[in-house]
Scaffold this motif. Structure first.
Motif, PDB file in Angstrom:
ATOM      1  N   LYS A 103       7.699   7.630  -0.690  1.00 16.23           N
ATOM      2  CA  LYS A 103       7.233   6.315  -0.261  1.00 16.23           C
ATOM      3  C   LYS A 103       5.709   6.297  -0.128  1.00 16.23           C
ATOM      4  CE  LYS A 103      10.120   3.847   2.502  1.00 16.23           C
ATOM      5  NZ  LYS A 103      10.816   3.527   3.760  1.00 16.23           N
ATOM      6  N   LYS A 104       5.151   7.380   0.424  1.00 11.73           N
ATOM      7  CA  LYS A 104       3.688   7.464   0.537  1.00 11.73           C
ATOM      8  C   LYS A 104       3.036   7.450  -0.838  1.00 11.73           C
ATOM      9  CE  LYS A 104       3.133   9.927   4.901  1.00 11.73           C
ATOM     10  NZ  LYS A 104       2.652  11.169   5.540  1.00 11.73           N
ATOM     11  N   LEU A 118       4.218   6.066  -3.574  1.00  9.25           N
ATOM     12  CA  LEU A 118       4.298   4.713  -4.118  1.00  9.25           C
ATOM     13  C   LEU A 118       3.274   3.789  -3.466  1.00  9.25           C
ATOM     14  CD1 LEU A 118       8.144   4.210  -4.521  1.00  9.25           C
ATOM     15  CD2 LEU A 118       6.445   4.602  -6.292  1.00  9.25           C
ATOM     16  N   GLU A 119       3.071   3.938  -2.169  1.00 13.62           N
ATOM     17  CA  GLU A 119       2.048   3.141  -1.484  1.00 13.62           C
ATOM     18  C   GLU A 119       0.666   3.467  -2.025  1.00 13.62           C
ATOM     19  OE1 GLU A 119       2.417   3.744   2.724  1.00 13.62           O
ATOM     20  OE2 GLU A 119       4.409   2.825   2.803  1.00 13.62           O
ATOM     21  N   SER A 120       0.429   4.733  -2.295  1.00 14.97           N
ATOM     22  CA  SER A 120      -0.851   5.155  -2.846  1.00 14.97           C
ATOM     23  C   SER A 120      -1.081   4.540  -4.218  1.00 14.97           C
ATOM     24  CB  SER A 120      -0.898   6.678  -2.943  1.00 14.97           C
ATOM     25  OG  SER A 120      -2.079   7.108  -3.562  1.00 14.97           O
ATOM     26  N   VAL A 121      -0.039   4.489  -5.030  1.00 12.87           N
ATOM     27  CA  VAL A 121      -0.150   3.879  -6.362  1.00 12.87           C
ATOM     28  C   VAL A 121      -0.479   2.393  -6.238  1.00 12.87           C
ATOM     29  CG1 VAL A 121       1.170   3.236  -8.416  1.00 12.87           C
ATOM     30  CG2 VAL A 121       1.299   5.557  -7.546  1.00 12.87           C
ATOM     31  N   LEU A 122       0.157   1.716  -5.291  1.00 14.58           N
ATOM     32  CA  LEU A 122      -0.109   0.290  -5.105  1.00 14.58           C
ATOM     33  C   LEU A 122      -1.550   0.024  -4.677  1.00 14.58           C
ATOM     34  CD1 LEU A 122       3.187  -0.859  -3.342  1.00 14.58           C
ATOM     35  CD2 LEU A 122       2.443  -1.364  -5.677  1.00 14.58           C
ATOM     36  N   ASN A 123      -2.158   0.970  -3.988  1.00 19.35           N
ATOM     37  CA  ASN A 123      -3.527   0.797  -3.505  1.00 19.35           C
ATOM     38  C   ASN A 123      -4.575   1.331  -4.477  1.00 19.35           C
ATOM     39  OD1 ASN A 123      -2.671  -0.401  -1.098  1.00 19.35           O
ATOM     40  ND2 ASN A 123      -2.351   1.587  -0.148  1.00 19.35           N
ATOM     41  N   THR A 124      -4.154   1.904  -5.584  1.00 23.79           N
ATOM     42  CA  THR A 124      -5.076   2.466  -6.566  1.00 23.79           C
ATOM     43  C   THR A 124      -5.476   1.380  -7.568  1.00 23.79           C
ATOM     44  OG1 THR A 124      -4.007   4.613  -6.348  1.00 23.79           O
ATOM     45  CG2 THR A 124      -5.360   4.285  -8.290  1.00 23.79           C
ATOM     46  N   PRO A 181      -6.298  -0.616 -10.953  1.00 23.28           N
ATOM     47  CA  PRO A 181      -5.653  -0.516 -12.265  1.00 23.28           C
ATOM     48  C   PRO A 181      -6.388   0.392 -13.253  1.00 23.28           C
ATOM     49  CG  PRO A 181      -5.652  -2.791 -11.540  1.00 23.28           C
ATOM     50  CD  PRO A 181      -6.472  -2.019 -10.555  1.00 23.28           C
ATOM     51  N   LEU A 232      -5.451   3.922 -12.549  1.00 21.27           N
ATOM     52  CA  LEU A 232      -4.080   4.201 -12.980  1.00 21.27           C
ATOM     53  C   LEU A 232      -4.008   4.367 -14.495  1.00 21.27           C
ATOM     54  CD1 LEU A 232      -2.010   1.790 -10.719  1.00 21.27           C
ATOM     55  CD2 LEU A 232      -2.200   4.276 -10.543  1.00 21.27           C
TER      56      LEU A 232
END
Length: 61
Positions: free
Chosen positions: A27-28, A30-36, A38, A41
């Motif tokens: 979960k952490k 996935l949260e990190s990916v959402l805050n990165t 584009p 990424l």
């Protein structure tokens, strides 16, 4: 095609094991990916694809 499907299956196994064994860390992540951003990424994805291609090339050479 069978090699591709086997590789795809291994990806699902590895990702499934990560979420089964460490759900809080998943979960952490996935949260990190959402805050990165584009662009970051995209660079990470491109780098991962290149590393994967090199590994496949070295193994199947």
């Amino acid at each position: 095609m069978s090699d591709f499907l086997a590789a795809l299956g291994l990806v699902f196994v590895i990702e499934g094991l990560i979420f089964a064994a460490f759900p809080a860390h998943g979960k952490k992540a996935l949260e990190s990916v959402l805050n990165t951003p584009p662009a970051t990424l995209r660079l990470i994805g491109l780098g991962s694809a290149i590393v994967g291609l090199v590994i496949v090339w070295a193994v199947r050479g």
